[in-house]
Enzyme design. Structure first.
Site, PDB file in Angstrom:
ATOM      1  N   GLU A  30       0.123  -1.105   5.649  1.00 24.00           N
ATOM      2  CA  GLU A  30       1.190  -0.715   6.577  1.00 24.00           C
ATOM      3  C   GLU A  30       1.158   0.778   6.865  1.00 24.00           C
ATOM      4  O   GLU A  30       1.432   1.218   7.982  1.00 24.00           O
ATOM      5  CB  GLU A  30       2.556  -1.117   6.003  1.00 24.00           C
ATOM      6  CG  GLU A  30       3.722  -0.974   6.967  1.00 24.00           C
ATOM      7  CD  GLU A  30       4.410   0.402   6.937  1.00 24.00           C
ATOM      8  OE1 GLU A  30       5.310   0.646   7.763  1.00 24.00           O
ATOM      9  OE2 GLU A  30       4.038   1.241   6.082  1.00 24.00           O
ATOM     10  N   ASP A  68       8.066   3.773  -1.314  1.00 20.23           N
ATOM     11  CA  ASP A  68       7.664   3.289   0.010  1.00 20.23           C
ATOM     12  C   ASP A  68       6.321   2.575  -0.152  1.00 20.23           C
ATOM     13  O   ASP A  68       5.281   3.224  -0.097  1.00 20.23           O
ATOM     14  CB  ASP A  68       7.558   4.470   0.972  1.00 20.23           C
ATOM     15  CG  ASP A  68       7.151   4.083   2.372  1.00 20.23           C
ATOM     16  OD1 ASP A  68       7.173   2.879   2.693  1.00 20.23           O
ATOM     17  OD2 ASP A  68       6.796   4.991   3.151  1.00 20.23           O
ATOM     18  N   ASP A  92       0.836  -1.203   0.000  1.00 27.94           N
ATOM     19  CA  ASP A  92       0.000   0.000   0.000  1.00 27.94           C
ATOM     20  C   ASP A  92       0.871   1.253   0.000  1.00 27.94           C
ATOM     21  O   ASP A  92       2.069   1.198   0.328  1.00 27.94           O
ATOM     22  CB  ASP A  92      -0.936   0.024   1.219  1.00 27.94           C
ATOM     23  CG  ASP A  92      -0.192   0.198   2.540  1.00 27.94           C
ATOM     24  OD1 ASP A  92       0.826  -0.505   2.750  1.00 27.94           O
ATOM     25  OD2 ASP A  92      -0.625   1.032   3.372  1.00 27.94           O
TER      26      ASP A  92
END
EC number: 3.4.11.4
Length: 414
Positions: free
Chosen positions: A178, A144, A83
């Site tokens: 996350e 990320d 995610d």
């Protein structure tokens, strides 16, 4: 060295899929669009020859690269999340490839005059001559943690294609949500079956982290009384001003913008309401557990003092612990950090061992029985339009994964 274009192609195929998570959702994953990448990863894992590939009803993905040696080696794992943060748009990501970066300004968006400059982002200077992947200035990039996913996938493919590199059983895990603090909540540690693991979720090349913040969330509600302002004397209670008074009693320098390294902070990031009811939301962070508890106590004390000043019904406060410092769980098995450090040194990467000013899936997994330090994935300036990743850093992260597997196999040879 892994193929650079192959790494670029895989990474860009992931970041162009929108996987933004949603903290307001109660489902797992929190957004349906996370399934788009999750299902793609499952098919890719199967196609490359990984074994025991599974995805559960909450989109948690696991797979195994079977051992290719006869002696017994601990099963290790590598984990990343698919995610992206809800803080900034991840829709229609349009990556730019900057070959042989010249060390100067990078124009991300000429129309809107958005520039990625080493004058402001000094880390750029260390990547002169390398290949950078940036945004177009309108979205985040998604390194990320799609850089981490890319690196794990490429490392597994490399090990499959190069059976001469000896390794034990390796487990791979990819998680949703996350970025909203739920990445490990439904992770089946027993099913994963690794003795320890590494999250590939750090930033610049060389980062190796095994301690993080202790974390709590705070919600404070203030009840007021609305009265016509012309006749409000000794009658009106303004909940907005109560919230302001509460915030003014916190240590003014103990905030994110004035702290670094192991310094903790209070961070109130949302205020909403009116005279009758105002609510503020924030977080408490500290690496030291005693200081963390003291910070929670201070917030409660401020609330109690205001209750005494006004009345007990005027304020309600809720503090909920979110995660704890993984150092407590990693230090008893510190060899897992030493293996990662040795892997970097053998690859001529200078290890940067420092505390995380945040948390990862690994911090929660460590308390769930899976010690899980964090390794660099290579990206910079996460969660915004200035995010970028050097491809060479991603290649080095792939090599670190491979080397950890190799060292672990050698370490347990006798």
């Amino acid at each position: 060295m892994t193929n650079k274009q192959q790494v670029i192609d895989r990474f860009t195929s992931y970041i162009t899929i929108d996987t933004q998570s949603d903290p307001k959702s109660e489902t797992t994953p929190s957004t349906k669009k996370q399934w788009d990448l999750a299902n793609k990863l499952v098919e890719e894992l199967k196609d490359m020859g990984m074994q025991d590939v599974s995805i559960d009803e909450n989109a948690y993905i696991m797979a195994t690269l079977p051992t290719n040696v006869n002696h017994e080696i601990p099963t290790i794992g590598f984990v990343a999340h698919f995610d992206t943060t809800p803080d900034y748009s991840g829709t229609n990501v349009n990556p730019q490839i900057i070959n042989d970066y010249d060390g100067g300004d990078i124009v991300l968006n000429k129309t809107e005059n958005i520039v990625l400059s080493p004058d402001y982002f000094e880390d750029l200077k260390q990547y002169k001559g390398q290949t950078l992947i940036t945004t177009d200035g309108t979205t985040l990039l998604g390194a990320d943690d799609k850089a981490g996913i890319t690196e794990i996938m490429e490392a597994m493919k490399y090990l499959i294609d190069h059976p001469e590199i000896k390794h034990g059983n390796i487990r791979v895990g990819f998680t949703p949500d996350e970025e909203i603090g739920r990445g490990a909540h439904k992770f089946d540690v027993k099913k994963f079956g690794a003795e320890w693991a590494y999250t590939m979720d750090g930033s610049q090349i060389g980062e190796l982290e095994y301690e993080n913040f202790n974390a709590a969330g705070v919600i404070v509600k203030f009840k007021g009384k609305s009265v016509h302002p012309g006749y409000a004397k000794n009658k009106m209670v303004n909940a907005v001003l109560l919230a302001n008074e509460f915030l003014s009693l916190l240590p003014p320098r103990e905030v994110p913008q004035h702290t670094s390294e192991r310094e903790g902070f209070f961070h109130f990031y949302s205020i909403k309401g009116d005279i009758e009811l105002t609510e503020i939301e924030g977080i408490i962070r500290d690496h030291d557990r005693n200081n963390f508890e003291a910070r929670k106590q201070l917030v409660n004390q401020i609330a109690d003092d205001l209750k005494q000043k006004y009345n007990d019904d005027i304020i309600s406060i809720e503090i909920s612990d979110q995660y704890y410092n993984m150092r407590e769980k990693v230090e008893p098995v510190f060899h897992i950090v030493e293996i990662a450090e040795e892997a970097m040194k053998q690859l001529n990467i200078e290890p940067i061992i420092k505390p995380i000013r945040g948390g990862t899936d690994g911090s929660q997994l460590s308390y769930m029985g899976l010690p899980c330090p964090n390794i660099f994935a290579g990206g910079h300036n996460f969660h915004g339009r200035y995010e970028y990743v050097p491809v060479e850093s991603m290649q080095k992260a792939i090599e670190v994964i491979i080397k950890i597997a190799e060292i672990t196999a050698t370490k347990y040879l006798n």
